[in-house]
Write a protein that holds these residues in place. Structure first.
Motif, mmCIF file in Angstrom:
data_model
loop_
_atom_site.group_PDB
_atom_site.id
_atom_site.type_symbol
_atom_site.label_atom_id
_atom_site.label_comp_id
_atom_site.label_asym_id
_atom_site.label_seq_id
_atom_site.Cartn_x
_atom_site.Cartn_y
_atom_site.Cartn_z
ATOM 1 N N VAL A 34 -19.617 2.331 -6.759
ATOM 2 C CA VAL A 34 -18.594 1.377 -6.306
ATOM 3 C C VAL A 34 -18.713 1.127 -4.796
ATOM 4 C CG1 VAL A 34 -16.133 0.798 -6.367
ATOM 5 C CG2 VAL A 34 -17.063 2.367 -8.092
ATOM 6 N N LEU A 35 -18.922 -0.160 -4.447
ATOM 7 C CA LEU A 35 -18.924 -0.576 -3.041
ATOM 8 C C LEU A 35 -17.537 -1.153 -2.746
ATOM 9 C CD1 LEU A 35 -20.740 -1.065 -0.463
ATOM 10 C CD2 LEU A 35 -21.012 -3.408 -1.324
ATOM 11 N N ILE A 36 -16.894 -0.613 -1.721
ATOM 12 C CA ILE A 36 -15.514 -1.015 -1.412
ATOM 13 C C ILE A 36 -15.461 -1.605 -0.009
ATOM 14 C CG2 ILE A 36 -13.144 -0.165 -1.066
ATOM 15 C CD1 ILE A 36 -13.894 2.139 -3.050
ATOM 16 N N GLU A 37 -14.818 -2.786 0.101
ATOM 17 C CA GLU A 37 -14.541 -3.326 1.433
ATOM 18 C C GLU A 37 -13.240 -2.675 1.908
ATOM 19 O OE1 GLU A 37 -14.123 -7.588 1.713
ATOM 20 O OE2 GLU A 37 -14.009 -7.483 3.912
ATOM 21 N N VAL A 38 -13.329 -1.948 3.014
ATOM 22 C CA VAL A 38 -12.190 -1.159 3.483
ATOM 23 C C VAL A 38 -11.268 -2.036 4.327
ATOM 24 C CG1 VAL A 38 -11.500 0.882 4.817
ATOM 25 C CG2 VAL A 38 -13.640 0.921 3.499
ATOM 26 N N TYR A 39 -9.981 -2.040 3.981
ATOM 27 C CA TYR A 39 -8.991 -2.788 4.771
ATOM 28 C C TYR A 39 -8.286 -1.861 5.761
ATOM 29 C CZ TYR A 39 -9.314 -6.993 1.827
ATOM 30 O OH TYR A 39 -9.734 -8.131 1.187
ATOM 31 N N TYR A 40 -7.901 -0.663 5.276
ATOM 32 C CA TYR A 40 -7.203 0.297 6.130
ATOM 33 C C TYR A 40 -7.779 1.689 5.891
ATOM 34 C CZ TYR A 40 -3.696 -3.349 6.610
ATOM 35 O OH TYR A 40 -3.072 -4.536 6.863
ATOM 36 N N SER A 41 -7.743 2.519 6.958
ATOM 37 C CA SER A 41 -8.045 3.934 6.821
ATOM 38 C C SER A 41 -6.861 4.692 7.423
ATOM 39 C CB SER A 41 -9.369 4.253 7.529
ATOM 40 O OG SER A 41 -9.708 5.609 7.373
ATOM 41 N N LEU A 116 -5.109 1.338 -6.923
ATOM 42 C CA LEU A 116 -3.929 1.358 -6.061
ATOM 43 C C LEU A 116 -2.674 1.396 -6.945
ATOM 44 C CD1 LEU A 116 -3.019 1.026 -3.026
ATOM 45 C CD2 LEU A 116 -2.585 -1.376 -3.631
ATOM 46 N N PRO A 117 -1.811 2.408 -6.769
ATOM 47 C CA PRO A 117 -0.590 2.452 -7.591
ATOM 48 C C PRO A 117 0.275 1.219 -7.335
ATOM 49 C CG PRO A 117 -0.921 4.544 -6.432
ATOM 50 C CD PRO A 117 -1.902 3.562 -5.856
ATOM 51 N N SER A 118 0.963 0.726 -8.385
ATOM 52 C CA SER A 118 1.655 -0.568 -8.267
ATOM 53 C C SER A 118 2.775 -0.541 -7.217
ATOM 54 C CB SER A 118 2.202 -1.000 -9.621
ATOM 55 O OG SER A 118 3.070 -0.001 -10.086
ATOM 56 N N GLY A 119 3.323 0.610 -6.895
ATOM 57 C CA GLY A 119 4.430 0.655 -5.932
ATOM 58 C C GLY A 119 4.001 0.705 -4.481
ATOM 59 N N LEU A 120 2.695 0.603 -4.202
ATOM 60 C CA LEU A 120 2.223 0.748 -2.823
ATOM 61 C C LEU A 120 1.357 -0.432 -2.406
ATOM 62 C CD1 LEU A 120 0.961 4.479 -2.745
ATOM 63 C CD2 LEU A 120 3.099 3.591 -1.779
ATOM 64 N N SER A 121 1.476 -0.859 -1.138
ATOM 65 C CA SER A 121 0.502 -1.798 -0.581
ATOM 66 C C SER A 121 -0.697 -0.979 -0.098
ATOM 67 C CB SER A 121 1.123 -2.564 0.598
ATOM 68 O OG SER A 121 1.362 -1.659 1.657
ATOM 69 N N LEU A 122 -1.800 -1.677 0.193
ATOM 70 C CA LEU A 122 -2.978 -0.953 0.713
ATOM 71 C C LEU A 122 -2.611 -0.182 1.976
ATOM 72 C CD1 LEU A 122 -5.801 -3.636 0.255
ATOM 73 C CD2 LEU A 122 -5.588 -1.472 -0.998
ATOM 74 N N GLU A 124 0.420 0.871 2.990
ATOM 75 C CA GLU A 124 1.305 2.009 2.706
ATOM 76 C C GLU A 124 0.516 3.188 2.129
ATOM 77 O OE1 GLU A 124 5.592 -0.021 1.565
ATOM 78 O OE2 GLU A 124 4.029 0.052 0.041
ATOM 79 N N SER A 125 -0.498 2.858 1.317
ATOM 80 C CA SER A 125 -1.268 3.950 0.696
ATOM 81 C C SER A 125 -2.001 4.756 1.757
ATOM 82 C CB SER A 125 -2.259 3.414 -0.345
ATOM 83 O OG SER A 125 -3.393 2.830 0.268
ATOM 84 N N LEU A 297 8.419 4.049 5.382
ATOM 85 C CA LEU A 297 7.089 4.620 5.661
ATOM 86 C C LEU A 297 6.516 4.093 6.976
ATOM 87 C CD1 LEU A 297 4.709 4.664 2.548
ATOM 88 C CD2 LEU A 297 5.211 6.534 4.147
ATOM 89 N N GLU A 298 6.766 2.765 7.200
ATOM 90 C CA GLU A 298 6.176 2.137 8.384
ATOM 91 C C GLU A 298 6.722 2.735 9.690
ATOM 92 O OE1 GLU A 298 8.052 0.753 6.087
ATOM 93 O OE2 GLU A 298 9.837 0.217 7.231
ATOM 94 N N SER A 299 7.847 3.464 9.606
ATOM 95 C CA SER A 299 8.431 4.020 10.840
ATOM 96 C C SER A 299 7.565 5.131 11.436
ATOM 97 C CB SER A 299 9.843 4.545 10.589
ATOM 98 O OG SER A 299 9.785 5.694 9.765
ATOM 99 N N ILE A 300 6.600 5.660 10.673
ATOM 100 C CA ILE A 300 5.755 6.734 11.228
ATOM 101 C C ILE A 300 4.330 6.260 11.517
ATOM 102 C CG2 ILE A 300 7.116 8.559 10.139
ATOM 103 C CD1 ILE A 300 4.608 8.962 8.251
ATOM 104 N N GLU A 301 4.068 4.944 11.376
ATOM 105 C CA GLU A 301 2.688 4.480 11.573
ATOM 106 C C GLU A 301 2.450 3.924 12.981
ATOM 107 O OE1 GLU A 301 1.327 1.018 9.379
ATOM 108 O OE2 GLU A 301 3.041 -0.136 10.047
#
Ligand code: NAP
Length: 332
Positions: A34-41, A116-122, A124-125, A297-301
């Protein structure tokens, strides 16, 4: 499909290890399914070790670190995944000796990939990433050994860090009363804002006595620092309580006696997020995207570009990061 992409590349030179953003080519990635284009790390303590030449983590350089990656499948020879699927990868060998998420593409075995679980954005994951997954796994280990909110308080050490912060947040969601242990007095307000019921300074918490046990206070402990703080936690568990040992930022060594185990029936539990089998891995991700998904979640990023990442690597090694640093691989 051959693509050029940007990565934070670590090179070994006679003068030491250097890191710079460079252009690489996907045909140099390992031939995996699997080749994955990475959006976030996400930046983890282990990434900083890889980025500074720690050969216990990464044996061969030049190398692209990054044990966490979330993105979109660009190409797949596995029937389990198709182009366009949103996925995440944490742990296994990613970012250790398989080029990792600090590059815009990764190539991995299908067995490492989680839809990706349905309750998370990329994004957030990745705020969760290995740190959140480790916190979820630690809670799973504690709960399968008898912990529940009625048993008493849960202590979290290294509380302002990634695993520490996310442990406090998911424990809050699960209904626990928590105490945060930190070296940083000025971060008390932050810790209370993410769900700690109380914050204690590491220096006040650490027991320097030679006593094998002290007052039993904690039904559970999620420890990310090791050393004297882990020793103190083992001495101060209540009856049947458990410590989940996750990390070593203070020290990899500790000493104890058998007394907590034979008098209070305590448990010292191991946590290995990288090698968690896929069935348990998916179970934990489902909980992290459902009942355990932290509020705000975004409050700690802190989001950064690949170019900005190097400075944060220096900071995490000094224990100076609060929460989670999220490299945005699409940012210019
Ligand atoms: N077992 C696993 O599967 C697993 C998975 C992920 C991470 N880990 C390990 O868990 C640990 C934490 O990882 P992380 O990504 O959360 O790192 P992090 O974001 O850097 O957090 C670590 C925290 O530990 C505390 N700390 C740092 N240096 C310290 C020192 N010298 N003495 C005492 N406390 C210190 C700091 O919190 P305060 O300043 O608030 O005290 C720091 O924020 C690391 O050892 C990492 O390798 C293990």
């Amino acid at each position: 499909m051959i693509k050029e992409y940007k990565a934070l590349y670590v090179t070994e030179t006679p003068g030491g290890f250097i890191r710079e953003v460079t252009t690489l080519n996907t045909n140099l990635l390992p031939a995996n399914e699997v080749l994955i284009e990475v959006y976030y790390s996400a930046l983890n303590y282990k990434d900083a070790l890889s980025a500074t030449g720690n050969k216990g983590v990464t044996k061969k350089y030049p190398f692209t670190p990054g044990i966490d990656a979330a993105g979109v499948v660009a190409q797949s020879s596995s029937p389990a995944f198709k182009e366009g699927d949103k996925v995440l990868v944490t742990g296994y060998d990613l970012g250790m000796n398989t080029p990792g998420g600090f590059g815009q593409y990764i190539s991995v075995p299908a067995g490492w990939v989680v839809p990706l679980p349905s309750g998370l954005s990329l994004r957030e994951s990745m705020i969760l990433g290995t740190a959140g997954f480790t916190a979820g796994l630690a809670l799973h280990r504690l709960e399968t050994n008898g912990l529940d909110p009625a048993k008493g308080k849960v202590l979290v050490t290294g509380a302002t860090g990634g695993v520490g912060s996310l442990s406090l947040m998911i424990l809050k969601k699960a209904g626990y009363t928590t105490v945060a242990v930190t070296r940083k007095k000025e971060k008390e307000e932050y810790l209370l804002s993410i769900g700690a019921d109380e914050a204690v300074l590491s220096s006040d918490y650490t027991d320097e006595s030679a006593k094998p046990m002290i007052k039993g206070e904690w039904a559970g402990v999620i420890d990310t620092v090791g050393g004297k703080i882990l020793e103190t936690s083992l001495k101060s568990l209540s009856m049947w309580g458990s410590v989940a040992a996750c990390g070593l930022t203070q020290s990899s060594g500790f000493s104890s006696t058998v007394f907590p185990f034979i008098i209070r029936g305590n448990n010292l539990l191991g946590v290995n997020s990288a090698e968690t089998p896929m069935n348990l891995r998916r179970e934990i991700w489902d909980r992290l995207s459902g009942d355990l998904k932290p509020d705000k979640l975004e409050s700690i990023e802190t989001v950064c570009s690949l170019e900005q990442l190097s400075g944060f690597i220096d900071q995490i090694l000094k224990g100076e990061i609060t929460g989670r640093v999220i490299p945005d691989l699409k940012a210019e």
